[in-house]
Design a protein around this motif. Structure first.
Motif, short mmCIF file in Angstrom:
data_model
loop_
_atom_site.label_atom_id
_atom_site.label_comp_id
_atom_site.label_asym_id
_atom_site.label_seq_id
_atom_site.Cartn_x
_atom_site.Cartn_y
_atom_site.Cartn_z
N UNK A 1 -5.44 -3.31 7.24
CA UNK A 1 -5.21 -3.56 5.81
C UNK A 1 -6.34 -4.48 5.32
N UNK A 2 -7.28 -3.88 4.60
CA UNK A 2 -8.50 -4.60 4.23
C UNK A 2 -8.89 -4.21 2.80
N UNK B 1 -4.45 -14.22 5.01
CA UNK B 1 -5.73 -14.44 4.35
C UNK B 1 -5.83 -13.63 3.06
N UNK B 2 -5.31 -12.41 3.10
CA UNK B 2 -5.31 -11.57 1.90
C UNK B 2 -4.41 -12.18 0.84
N UNK B 3 -3.25 -12.70 1.24
CA UNK B 3 -2.35 -13.35 0.29
C UNK B 3 -3.04 -14.55 -0.36
N UNK C 1 -5.40 -0.24 -1.49
CA UNK C 1 -5.28 -0.29 -0.03
C UNK C 1 -3.84 -0.01 0.41
N UNK C 2 -2.87 -0.48 -0.35
CA UNK C 2 -1.47 -0.18 -0.05
C UNK C 2 -1.21 1.32 -0.15
N UNK D 1 3.40 -3.12 -0.32
CA UNK D 1 2.36 -4.09 -0.69
C UNK D 1 2.74 -5.50 -0.30
N UNK D 2 3.97 -5.90 -0.59
CA UNK D 2 4.44 -7.24 -0.22
C UNK D 2 4.48 -7.40 1.29
N UNK D 3 4.92 -6.36 2.00
CA UNK D 3 4.97 -6.42 3.46
C UNK D 3 3.57 -6.64 4.04
N UNK D 4 2.60 -5.92 3.53
CA UNK D 4 1.23 -6.08 4.04
C UNK D 4 0.69 -7.47 3.73
#
Length: 497
Positions: free
Chosen positions: A409-410, A320-322, A356-357, A311-314
């Motif tokens: 990843x969305x 933008x997700x972060x 999503x993860x 999850x952190x990697x993604x």
């Protein structure tokens, strides 16, 4: 000359039995699959990442495939609809586990709730686990312990941020998961976040997952069992003995304190398990407690920590997700605040990130393999008796017919979706489904969002060495679980509260 004759006899015997085998299957429609080489069948197709290899084959041969792994018939399921047939509609027929030779080490197959057949004993062990660890009431009662361990994690990351030390996200999350479980069960930490004390246990757990997951010739050619050509059984015995010795010491110590009357009131999970053992010493003795805890610690630490790491990697790859995740956390909690479990329902975007993860990086890509005791029919195809059945949830999570832009990843795809993780939506079944669904799902559903959300909300992050997001490696390493090949190391900066 004797060696040549022996080889000739083996070839002739193989040809004879193969002919009998093919004759017995005449008129039966097996699922499609790739060409099978003599003796080894399709073993060469597996490679180092079999979940990926079999997903590529499914693109050619379809969502239900038949492969021959040595002597072992293997059925691979790669679509939600057929997974539902196997895991729900015909759950009873497909409920038996395929037991890898590695699980025979230390007789673990006799005690493991993960591998025992569905039976009164299995049902009783599942009930014990649920009642004493994963019921709604127990999870609520132990919430303060999990909160304390998340606070320890944030304190450790804050200390590293002050010294400029990079954090190995997977290892830090593993230590948190380990201490969370050990406090619930033993009322004590088993590792210090600021030390490498969890490394040995983490390595043990990964080695177990890797040995169980790797292709083992003994599983495909049972006649080789006594030879243990790859040393899997020998190594697994050592790994199991190390963890069982540790657990035995903790259990023996607790029993001695209870007998002496010097034990402070704990009322933790171990106290409850000992109480059950004293009431039913034949059905649930000390050995069963040890193996039950072995299952819980192995399954409950690596899967949770790997999900947090992925999850952190993604998030670090998708800025933008972060930003959106941080904005939601700031609006609901305020910057720099550590999450509580009660906050999860107020954070829909964070929940979407977790789903999503798990879609892209399911902790156990094939779930645990099943084995069919009797011949059955699925989707018009005959499934041979004693076939190993693999449900490729990694492939299902990337199925183009189920997901738009499946490799992206969305998290937003889940905002207006009713798909959840409870085993009823077969497009997303990282915890499995049916009677064999993972008993720890309820704990993971609380732990992962709180750990991941707290790391996001309390710190700003950048990759170690100032590498760009595009340079972050996302290669996988395969065991029973799906780990990140290269550990995720990142630098944290505390955000103002």
């Amino acid at each position: 000359m004797e060696v040549v004759l022996t080889v000739i006899y083996m070839i002739l015997a193989f040809a004879f039995f193969k002919s009998l085998f093919l004759f017995s299957r005449r008129g039966k429609k097996l699922p499609p699959g790739p060409f099978q080489l003599p003796i080894i069948g399709n073993l060469a197709t597996l490679g180092d990442l079999p979940h990926q290899s079999l997903a590529k084959l499914a693109d050619i041969y379809g969502p239900i495939m038949h492969l021959k792994m040595g002597c072992l018939d293997t059925i691979v399921i790669s679509s939600p609809a057929i997974a539902q047939q196997v895991l729900q509609k015909q759950d009873i027929i497909f409920s038996r586990r395929f037991i890898p030779d590695a699980i025979f080490a230390c007789d673990h197959f006799k005690y493991s709730v993960a591998f025992l057949p569905v039976s009164p004993l299995w049902s009783n062990l599942r009930k014990i686990i649920h009642s004493n660890l994963f019921s709604f009431n127990k999870l609520d009662a132990n919430q303060h312990l999990r909160s304390s361990k998340v606070n320890d994690l944030i304190g450790y990351v804050k200390k590293c941020s002050q010294t400029g030390e990079a954090i190995d996200i997977g290892r830090a999350a593993f230590t948190t998961s380990l201490n969370l479980l050990s406090n619930t069960i033993f009322s004590k930490d088993m590792a210090d976040p600021s030390q490498d004390s969890s490394k040995e246990f983490k390595d043990l757990v990964w080695n177990i997952m890797a040995e169980v997951g790797k292709p083992n010739l003994v599983d495909f050619f049972p006649v080789l069992k006594k030879m243990d050509l790859q040393g899997v059984y020998r190594r697994m015995t050592g790994h199991f003995e190390s963890i069982l010795k540790l657990l035995e010491g903790l259990i023996t110590e607790r029993m001695a304190l209870k007998r002496s009357g010097t034990l402070a009131v704990n009322n933790d999970a171990l106290d409850e398990l000992i109480k059950i053992s004293q009431g039913s010493p034949v059905e649930f003795d000390k050995t069963r407690i040890e193996h039950l805890l072995l299952d819980i610690f192995v399954a409950g630490t690596d899967t949770t920590s790997s999900t947090v790491e992925w999850g952190m990697a993604e998030l670090l790859r998708n800025s933008e997700t972060m930003v959106k995740a941080k904005a939601e956390l700031d609006k609901v909690l305020g910057k720099g605040k550590i999450l509580e479990e009660a906050d999860i329902t107020r954070l829909p975007y964070l929940q979407c990130i977790v789903r999503e993860t798990l879609r892209l990086h399911p902790p156990i890509p094939f779930l645990l393999p099943r084995q069919i005791a009797e011949e059955a029919e699925v989707n018009g195809y005959t499934i041979p008796k004693n076939s190993q059945v693999l449900v490729n949830v990694w492939a299902i999570g990337r199925d183009q017919s189920s997901w738009k832009n499946p490799l992206s990843f969305y998290p937003e795809r889940f905002l207006d979706s009713d798909i959840d993780l409870k085993g009823q939506d077969f497009e997303l079944i990282p915890f499995g489904a049916g009677r064999r669904i993972c008993p720890g799902m309820s704990l993971a559903s609380r732990t992962v969002p709180v750990v991941l959300g707290s790391l996001i909300n309390c710190f700003d992050w950048e990759l170690e060495g100032k590498i760009s997001a595009n340079e972050l490696g996302m290669d996988e390493k395969f065991g029973i679980t799906l780990g990140k090949l290269h550990p995720l190391c990142a630098l944290a900066t505390s955000v103002p509260v």
